[in-house]
Design a protein around this motif. Structure first.
Motif, mmCIF file in Angstrom:
data_model
loop_
_atom_site.group_PDB
_atom_site.id
_atom_site.type_symbol
_atom_site.label_atom_id
_atom_site.label_comp_id
_atom_site.label_asym_id
_atom_site.label_seq_id
_atom_site.Cartn_x
_atom_site.Cartn_y
_atom_site.Cartn_z
ATOM 1 N N TYR A 1 0.816 -1.216 0.000
ATOM 2 C CA TYR A 1 0.000 0.000 0.000
ATOM 3 C C TYR A 1 0.850 1.267 0.000
ATOM 4 O O TYR A 1 0.500 2.260 0.628
ATOM 5 C CB TYR A 1 -0.967 0.019 1.199
ATOM 6 C CG TYR A 1 -1.895 -1.165 1.252
ATOM 7 C CD1 TYR A 1 -2.960 -1.278 0.375
ATOM 8 C CD2 TYR A 1 -1.692 -2.171 2.179
ATOM 9 C CE1 TYR A 1 -3.803 -2.372 0.416
ATOM 10 C CE2 TYR A 1 -2.534 -3.273 2.232
ATOM 11 C CZ TYR A 1 -3.589 -3.366 1.345
ATOM 12 O OH TYR A 1 -4.419 -4.448 1.388
ATOM 13 N N LEU A 2 1.956 1.241 -0.711
ATOM 14 C CA LEU A 2 2.872 2.377 -0.686
ATOM 15 C C LEU A 2 2.259 3.600 -1.371
ATOM 16 O O LEU A 2 2.288 4.707 -0.826
ATOM 17 C CB LEU A 2 4.202 1.983 -1.340
ATOM 18 C CG LEU A 2 5.322 2.996 -1.250
ATOM 19 C CD1 LEU A 2 5.740 3.192 0.198
ATOM 20 C CD2 LEU A 2 6.505 2.561 -2.065
ATOM 21 N N CYS A 3 1.702 3.429 -2.566
ATOM 22 C CA CYS A 3 1.109 4.569 -3.289
ATOM 23 C C CYS A 3 -0.082 5.142 -2.524
ATOM 24 O O CYS A 3 -0.252 6.364 -2.437
ATOM 25 C CB CYS A 3 0.685 4.129 -4.686
ATOM 26 S SG CYS A 3 2.064 3.683 -5.741
ATOM 27 N N TYR A 4 -0.899 4.263 -1.985
ATOM 28 C CA TYR A 4 -2.053 4.689 -1.197
ATOM 29 C C TYR A 4 -1.607 5.489 0.024
ATOM 30 O O TYR A 4 -2.185 6.524 0.359
ATOM 31 C CB TYR A 4 -2.846 3.448 -0.793
ATOM 32 C CG TYR A 4 -4.162 3.680 -0.083
ATOM 33 C CD1 TYR A 4 -4.962 4.772 -0.355
ATOM 34 C CD2 TYR A 4 -4.601 2.777 0.871
ATOM 35 C CE1 TYR A 4 -6.159 4.954 0.305
ATOM 36 C CE2 TYR A 4 -5.796 2.945 1.530
ATOM 37 C CZ TYR A 4 -6.575 4.047 1.241
ATOM 38 O OH TYR A 4 -7.766 4.227 1.895
ATOM 39 N N SER A 5 -0.527 5.049 0.674
ATOM 40 C CA SER A 5 -0.004 5.752 1.849
ATOM 41 C C SER A 5 0.541 7.120 1.474
ATOM 42 O O SER A 5 0.320 8.107 2.191
ATOM 43 C CB SER A 5 1.092 4.931 2.518
ATOM 44 O OG SER A 5 0.601 3.698 2.943
ATOM 45 N N ILE A 6 1.230 7.189 0.350
ATOM 46 C CA ILE A 6 1.767 8.487 -0.095
ATOM 47 C C ILE A 6 0.629 9.439 -0.436
ATOM 48 O O ILE A 6 0.663 10.619 -0.099
ATOM 49 C CB ILE A 6 2.722 8.283 -1.287
ATOM 50 C CG1 ILE A 6 3.990 7.560 -0.818
ATOM 51 C CG2 ILE A 6 3.081 9.613 -1.930
ATOM 52 C CD1 ILE A 6 4.916 7.144 -1.935
ATOM 53 N N PHE A 7 -0.408 8.928 -1.102
ATOM 54 C CA PHE A 7 -1.569 9.763 -1.432
ATOM 55 C C PHE A 7 -2.232 10.304 -0.172
ATOM 56 O O PHE A 7 -2.535 11.496 -0.082
ATOM 57 C CB PHE A 7 -2.580 8.958 -2.260
ATOM 58 C CG PHE A 7 -3.886 9.675 -2.454
ATOM 59 C CD1 PHE A 7 -3.979 10.720 -3.359
ATOM 60 C CD2 PHE A 7 -5.005 9.316 -1.721
ATOM 61 C CE1 PHE A 7 -5.175 11.388 -3.531
ATOM 62 C CE2 PHE A 7 -6.204 9.978 -1.889
ATOM 63 C CZ PHE A 7 -6.297 11.025 -2.799
ATOM 64 N N THR A 8 -2.483 9.436 0.812
ATOM 65 C CA THR A 8 -3.139 9.901 2.033
ATOM 66 C C THR A 8 -2.249 10.861 2.822
ATOM 67 O O THR A 8 -2.760 11.769 3.474
ATOM 68 C CB THR A 8 -3.546 8.718 2.935
ATOM 69 O OG1 THR A 8 -2.394 7.955 3.261
ATOM 70 C CG2 THR A 8 -4.585 7.850 2.260
#
Length: 175
Positions: free
Chosen positions: A92-99
């Motif tokens: 969930y790296l991209c999701y974490s960066i987005f949030t």
């Protein structure tokens, strides 16, 4: 120099010898480093095979190699080398960066940290740690997204209320 120690040292100083004449010097003999020395061979050297029934040497880790031998590189008994099986838990790296950038910075940073730990655990092959960190990253990212959406809705509602109050106090003049 009045100190007797210095005087004594000067008296005991050896006489310097003159260098030997070229006819008295021994000729230089070049050694061949690639040849092994004659003598008993160490059976624990690199690439050596031990006879059946014999054990590894007790002096594992010590360098008892001769002048032209490499130290024993045999593994200790009972050690087997296996390739690491990587796991495939989502990080969930991209999701974490987005949030982190768009929703809630503190929770997004925490989700990003767990995402990176998930990726490291996947590369190490630690399935339990990868699952735990993946779950924590997902929960924190969902929470950050929820907090961000709630804050956005509260902001919009407050702006609508403030705009209505401003228009009530200063009504627009009609033509």
């Amino acid at each position: 120099m009045s100190d007797p120690k210095y005087e004594k040292l000067e008296e005991d100083e050896p006489d310097t010898q003159e260098p030997l004449a070229s006819s008295e010097q021994k000729p230089y003999k070049e050694t061949e480093p690639l040849k092994r020395h004659a003598g008993p061979q160490d059976p624990t050297g690199y690439g050596a095979t031990l006879p059946k029934g014999s054990e590894y040497p007790r002096s594992y880790g010590t360098s008892s190699a001769g002048p032209y031998q490499t130290p024993g590189l045999l593994p200790p008994p009972g050690v087997s080398v296996r390739p690491i099986q990587t796991t495939e838990e989502p990080d969930y790296l991209c999701y974490s960066i987005f949030t982190m950038l768009c929703c809630c910075l503190p929770l997004g940073i925490a989700a990003l940290v767990f995402s990176i730990q998930t990726r490291d655990a996947n590369h190490r092959g630690d399935a339990a740690s990868a699952q735990r960190n993946s779950r924590n990253a997902r929960i924190l990212a969902h929470t950050a997204l929820g907090v961000g959406l709630v804050l956005l809705i509260v902001y919009i509602v407050l702006m609508v209320i403030m705009t209505k109050k401003i228009h009530e106090q200063n009504p627009p003049t009609g033509q």
